[in-house]
Scaffold this motif. Structure first.
Motif, mmCIF file in Angstrom:
data_model
loop_
_atom_site.group_PDB
_atom_site.id
_atom_site.type_symbol
_atom_site.label_atom_id
_atom_site.label_comp_id
_atom_site.label_asym_id
_atom_site.label_seq_id
_atom_site.Cartn_x
_atom_site.Cartn_y
_atom_site.Cartn_z
ATOM 1 N N LEU A 78 20.726 58.438 16.357
ATOM 2 C CA LEU A 78 19.622 59.404 16.351
ATOM 3 C C LEU A 78 18.350 58.813 16.938
ATOM 4 C CD1 LEU A 78 19.972 60.980 12.778
ATOM 5 C CD2 LEU A 78 20.866 61.852 14.941
ATOM 6 N N ASP A 79 17.578 59.690 17.590
ATOM 7 C CA ASP A 79 16.239 59.344 18.071
ATOM 8 C C ASP A 79 15.303 59.134 16.890
ATOM 9 O OD1 ASP A 79 16.325 59.360 20.777
ATOM 10 O OD2 ASP A 79 14.721 60.880 20.968
ATOM 11 N N THR A 120 13.756 62.431 15.725
ATOM 12 C CA THR A 120 14.646 63.516 15.285
ATOM 13 C C THR A 120 13.933 64.315 14.187
ATOM 14 O OG1 THR A 120 16.592 62.205 15.772
ATOM 15 C CG2 THR A 120 16.892 64.014 14.239
ATOM 16 N N THR A 156 8.951 65.363 11.881
ATOM 17 C CA THR A 156 9.493 64.067 12.290
ATOM 18 C C THR A 156 9.088 63.071 11.207
ATOM 19 O OG1 THR A 156 7.467 63.406 13.401
ATOM 20 C CG2 THR A 156 9.104 64.609 14.734
ATOM 21 N N TRP A 159 20.506 60.453 7.069
ATOM 22 C CA TRP A 159 20.367 61.203 8.337
ATOM 23 C C TRP A 159 20.165 62.695 8.060
ATOM 24 C CZ3 TRP A 159 25.343 58.654 7.663
ATOM 25 C CH2 TRP A 159 25.253 57.285 7.902
#
Ligand code: HEM
Ligand SMILES: Nc1nc2c(c(=O)[nH]1)N[C@H]1C(S)=C(S)[C@@H](COP(=O)(O)O)O[C@H]1N2
Ligand SMILES: [Mo]
Length: 332
Positions: free
Chosen positions: A196-197, A200, A210, A312
């Motif tokens: 993941l960025d 995200t 974010t 996540w």
């Protein structure tokens, strides 16, 4: 050994084995100190009850006429479950040939179920309980067995401490302490670490954040205990925002549960009243949350076992479905 005693020994063995199995799952589910202490001590006492029955059961086994391979496999699996239970308690959390003691323990317990079912079904006619098996005398014997197991538990705990074993560093759940900086990265069953960025977004009841956005609503760093059913716990410091500060009270007042879902699909539902004690965390030990620990954003559910701490996080949603209408353990 006469037939009655033989039958009662087998019945006692079956009862204690079933109760040990069940209490293990209750111990797995318990997160807060009192239920955790009750369930794990019960589980330990019952496990020792199996050992207390060995003198009688070994006579039954020695004098059994047809001896089946399946029965010996069942016996070996029970032995593995007992042994790995003691390894977990006295040697602590660690890897033995790539597996933790708890993985071996629960694995053996699960594999023995079909063997137990076959074993019981194939002996059900001759060993079925009769009225005379439920006498006052049997009750006294059962009480004696339980008392002996309880004494055995206290002796084992005392001996473990005297010998300086790892048993002393367990908390109520039975988990051993691991230093915060060595906290393992844990997958419940089959999930995988996604790539993941850092920016995200997580969707919380229709608004999206974010990790940087969450800072505005975030607490000061605080310590929360992550207690994994794999047999360890750690007390690292985290930083995050409470769900109660991200979802308006009016919105919550009409919902029954809060559903937290990972980008991987892993999901858990919580009572809506827990909102003040559920956190979206983005920092661990003063650094951005690493991917393996659920970064960029993961849930903290202090007081609940690790499998509730969804990593996540993709979304947090209010729901009308009660939280208890879900599997007791995640299937992923
Ligand atoms: C029928 C199969 C099982 C047997 C014979 C068994 C037996 C044992 C024994 C003898 C111990 C050590 C107790 C002590 O000395 O305090 C133990 C510990 C433990 N077992 Fe099991 N168990 C079984 C199934 C399970 C299952 C299915 C689970 C979880 C799903 C489980 C979870 C645990 C845990 C967490 C501990 C550590 C508890 C503590 O530290 O006090 N067990 N078990
Ligand atoms: N999405 C997802 N979240 C998850 C898991 C998982 O497999 N997938 N494992 C859970 C389990 S069993 C534990 S103990 C904690 C472990 O967190 P850690 O890896 O930061 O130690 O995350 C929980 N959250
Ligand atoms: Mo876990």
């Amino acid at each position: 050994m006469d037939r009655g005693r033989r039958r009662r020994t087998n019945l006692a063995m079956l009862t204690v084995l079933t109760a040990t199995f069940a209490s293990g799952w209750f111990a797995f589910a318990a997160g807060s100190p009192v239920p955790a202490a009750i369930t794990s001590i019960t589980h330990g006492v019952l496990g020792l009850g199996l050992i207390a029955l060995i003198p009688w059961k070994s006579v039954v086994i020695r004098t059994a006429r047809p001896k089946h391979l399946g029965s010996f496999l069942l016996l070996s699996l029970v032995a593995i479950a007992l042994l790995s239970g003691f390894v977990q308690v006295f040697l602590g959390y660690g890897m033995f040939a790539g597996l933790t003691p708890i993985q071996v323990h629960v694995g053996a317990a699960l594999v023995l179920v079909p063997f137990l079912v076959v074993h019981v079904l194939s002996n059900r006619l001759r060993q079925a309980p009769r009225r005379e098996d439920f006498s006052r005398r049997t009750l006294l014997r059962a009480g004696g067995l339980l008392a002996a197991s309880g004494v055995g538990y206290v002796v084992a705990e005392g001996a473990g401490r005297l010998a300086g074993s790892r048993s002393a560093d367990r908390r109520e759940t039975g988990s051993h302490e691991v230093p915060a900086e060595e906290m393992p990265q844990t997958i419940w069953l089959t999930d995988e670490v996604p790539d993941l960025d850092r920016d995200t977004r997580v969707d919380v009841d229709g608004r999206s954040y974010t990790a940087v956005d969450l800072r505005t609503a975030a607490s000061d760093p605080f310590v929360a205990t992550l207690d994994c059913t794999n047999g360890w716990y750690a007390r690292p410091s985290w930083r995050g925002a409470a769900l109660a500060d991200l979802i308006a009270a009016e919105r919550r007042s009409t919902a029954r549960s809060i559903v937290v879902t990972s980008v991987t699909g892993y999901t858990r539902a919580f009572p809506v009243g827990d909102a003040a004690n559920l956190w979206l965390a983005f920092e661990l030990e003063g650094a951005p949350l690493p991917a393996g620990h659920g970064g960029p954003i993961r849930l903290l559910a202090p007081g609940r076992r690790g499998f509730w701490w969804v990593k996540w996080v993709a979304s947090v949603e209010l729901s009308d479905t009660p939280w208890w209408l879900q599997l007791p353990f995640p299937p992923q």
